[in-house]
Design an enzyme around this catalytic site. Structure first.
Site, PDB file in Angstrom:
ATOM      1  N   TRP A 155      -1.529   1.900   3.831  1.00 49.66           N
ATOM      2  CA  TRP A 155      -0.743   2.082   2.601  1.00 49.66           C
ATOM      3  C   TRP A 155      -0.308   0.739   2.021  1.00 49.66           C
ATOM      4  O   TRP A 155      -0.288   0.568   0.811  1.00 49.66           O
ATOM      5  CB  TRP A 155       0.456   3.005   2.840  1.00 49.66           C
ATOM      6  CG  TRP A 155       0.026   4.400   3.212  1.00 49.66           C
ATOM      7  CD1 TRP A 155       0.279   5.050   4.377  1.00 49.66           C
ATOM      8  CD2 TRP A 155      -0.750   5.315   2.408  1.00 49.66           C
ATOM      9  NE1 TRP A 155      -0.290   6.298   4.346  1.00 49.66           N
ATOM     10  CE2 TRP A 155      -0.925   6.490   3.170  1.00 49.66           C
ATOM     11  CE3 TRP A 155      -1.320   5.254   1.127  1.00 49.66           C
ATOM     12  CZ2 TRP A 155      -1.640   7.596   2.697  1.00 49.66           C
ATOM     13  CZ3 TRP A 155      -2.035   6.347   0.652  1.00 49.66           C
ATOM     14  CH2 TRP A 155      -2.186   7.498   1.429  1.00 49.66           C
ATOM     15  N   ASP A 161       8.158   1.026   0.223  1.00 48.43           N
ATOM     16  CA  ASP A 161       7.524   2.344   0.207  1.00 48.43           C
ATOM     17  C   ASP A 161       8.099   3.106   1.402  1.00 48.43           C
ATOM     18  O   ASP A 161       7.808   2.778   2.545  1.00 48.43           O
ATOM     19  CB  ASP A 161       6.002   2.166   0.350  1.00 48.43           C
ATOM     20  CG  ASP A 161       5.265   3.499   0.477  1.00 48.43           C
ATOM     21  OD1 ASP A 161       5.925   4.558   0.455  1.00 48.43           O
ATOM     22  OD2 ASP A 161       4.017   3.465   0.591  1.00 48.43           O
ATOM     23  N   LYS A 219       6.637  14.426   2.492  1.00 49.36           N
ATOM     24  CA  LYS A 219       6.776  14.247   3.941  1.00 49.36           C
ATOM     25  C   LYS A 219       8.175  14.657   4.415  1.00 49.36           C
ATOM     26  O   LYS A 219       8.289  15.511   5.257  1.00 49.36           O
ATOM     27  CB  LYS A 219       6.453  12.811   4.331  1.00 49.36           C
ATOM     28  CG  LYS A 219       4.943  12.605   4.422  1.00 49.36           C
ATOM     29  CD  LYS A 219       4.431  11.444   3.660  1.00 49.36           C
ATOM     30  CE  LYS A 219       2.910  11.413   3.671  1.00 49.36           C
ATOM     31  NZ  LYS A 219       2.390  10.353   2.817  1.00 49.36           N
TER      32      LYS A 219
HETATM   33  C1  LIG Z   1       1.518   9.576   2.150  1.00 50.64           C
HETATM   34  C2  LIG Z   1       1.852   8.169   1.833  1.00 50.64           C
HETATM   35  C3  LIG Z   1       1.495   7.577   0.617  1.00 50.64           C
HETATM   36  C4  LIG Z   1       0.674   8.297  -0.436  1.00 50.64           C
HETATM   37  O1  LIG Z   1       1.462   9.173  -1.113  1.00 50.64           O
HETATM   38  P1  LIG Z   1       0.912  10.019  -2.363  1.00 50.64           P
HETATM   39  O2  LIG Z   1       2.135  10.739  -2.768  1.00 50.64           O
HETATM   40  O3  LIG Z   1      -0.196  10.887  -1.843  1.00 50.64           O
HETATM   41  O4  LIG Z   1       0.416   9.069  -3.376  1.00 50.64           O
HETATM   42  C5  LIG Z   1       1.884   6.280   0.393  1.00 50.64           C
HETATM   43  N1  LIG Z   1       2.590   5.575   1.305  1.00 50.64           N
HETATM   44  C6  LIG Z   1       2.941   6.113   2.486  1.00 50.64           C
HETATM   45  C7  LIG Z   1       3.706   5.300   3.475  1.00 50.64           C
HETATM   46  C8  LIG Z   1       2.585   7.428   2.794  1.00 50.64           C
HETATM   47  O5  LIG Z   1       2.927   7.971   3.965  1.00 50.64           O
END
Ligand SMILES: *Cc1c(COP(=O)(O)O)cnc(C)c1O
Length: 365
Positions: free
Chosen positions: A106, A176, A200
């Protein structure tokens, strides 16, 4: 009869488990929301009924996560992935630098988007080590005139998580937090911008939470498309265009559930307890199970591990599936197994996995 006793042992990495109480409440209110004769999905996003749901979700998020008054809370779309683009588009300029701490796939994706807008620099990468580690704070290098430093607080695929964050002084810090947002209390004032897809820890997919300091937002580039400016969404209270109304409603219900659990301190305690059940099995297995992440960097949200040999690992995943466990296959880029133990995964589900892992080892060692 309640359907809650037919629920899977759900360890999906995302979208992932939601509290059964929330699903049942949503089911009850689905056809006729608060006497309106329609579902929340069927009414205007400008109606007072929806606006109340929307504003309550924002204020509940502010309160539970202890967000200071000089921060904005936004509900956007496009997932965390759109934030990979929006951040450099808004805050990085041609020939300007930003530092990206590299702790997994990511982070790589976020970095790649930034290369389209300026000159991002990778720092403190743990790639050589298969992203088993979170770098030490001293390894993080950045320039005093960087537009920002970017990090990924929890690495969903590798199962690593930051336990303390770097102090970047005057340089803005962006995180993030898609896979560990609101899994524990944190000091928001350390960050200038936090973003997370809801799917999540906070609700269904479709809503992206952005929390950003107002004076940082004021620095954004002006000459970019309207819908990709943070200011557009600030000025319209995240109602610039039609928002994902059902997702925002569900997010609000998950926040009510977190409140009922006793808030983030209580949630953090539960999360520690849940992860410990599974890490203990790994650590006491004499090498039958091995963790992917190094111990100091272990995530409380995504537990990555391997089984003694590949044949047994296949068998483990097959037998687990037959026993009602879902989502235990590791991400395709790492292989092995992964148990995601987000906020809404019940303790009993983790206990069931613990029992299953111990029984499997006893049968096959
Ligand atoms: C799942 C995830 C993403 C991607 O998220 P989307 O909503 O599918 O764009 C980005 N960063 C992390 C750390 C993730 O776990």
């Amino acid at each position: 009869m309640s359907q809650s006793n037919q629920r899977a042992y759900n360890f999906n990495a995302g979208p992932s488990a939601l509290p059964v109480e929330v699903l049942e409440k949503a089911q009850q209110e689905l056809v006729n929301f608060h006497g309106t004769g329609m579902s929340i999905m069927e009414m205007s996003h400008r109606s007072s009924t929806f606006e109340e749901v929307h504003n309550e979700a924002i204020s509940r998020l502010r309160k539970l996560f202890a967000i200071p008054d000089d921060y904005e809370v936004l509900f956007l779309q496009g997932g965390a992935s759109l934030q990979f683009t929006m951040i450099p588009m808004n805050f990085l300029q041609l020939e300007k630098k930003a530092s990206y701490v590299m702790t997994g796939v990511w982070s790589e994706k976020a970095y790649k988007e930034a290369t389209l807008f300026g000159e991002p620099v990778q720092t403190a990468s743990t790639k050589e080590d298969k992203y088993r580690n979170i770098p030490s704070l001293e390894e993080i290098d950045f320039g005093s005139d960087d537009a920002y430093v970017h990090l990924t607080s929890n690495n969903t695929i590798y199962g690593t998580q930051w336990s303390e964050f770097p102090d970047t002084g005057e340089v803005p810090l962006i995180a993030d937090m898609s896979s560990d947002i609101m899994s524990k209390p944190i000091d928001i004032s350390r960050f200038d911008l936090i973003y997370a897809g809801a799917q999540k820890n906070l609700g269904p997919s479709g809503v992206t939470v952005v929390i950003a300091r107002r004076d940082f937002l004021a620095k954004a580039n002006k000459e970019i498309p309207t819908i990709l400016k943070y200011s557009t969404h600030v000025e319209s209270n995240s109602l610039y265009n039609t928002p994902p109304t059902f997702g925002i409603y569900m997010l609000g219900e998950v926040l009510k559930w977190i409140e009922k659990q006793g808030g983030l301190a209580a949630i953090a305690k539960q999360n520690e307890e849940k992860a410990k059940l599974i890490y203990d099995v790994i650590d006491n297995s004499n090498g039958f199970y091995t963790g992917h992440a190094s111990k100091e960097s272990r995530s409380l949200m995504n537990i990555t591990f391997r089984v003694a040999d590949e044949e047994l690992e296949k068998q483990f995943l097959t037998e687990a599936k037959d026993a009602g466990f879902v989502g235990l296959n590791g991400h395709r880029s790492v292989g092995g197994c992964r148990a995601s133990t987000y906020n809404s995964v019940p303790l009993e589900t983790c206990k069931a996995l613990q029992d299953f892992m111990i029984a499997f080892q006893n049968k096959h060692k």
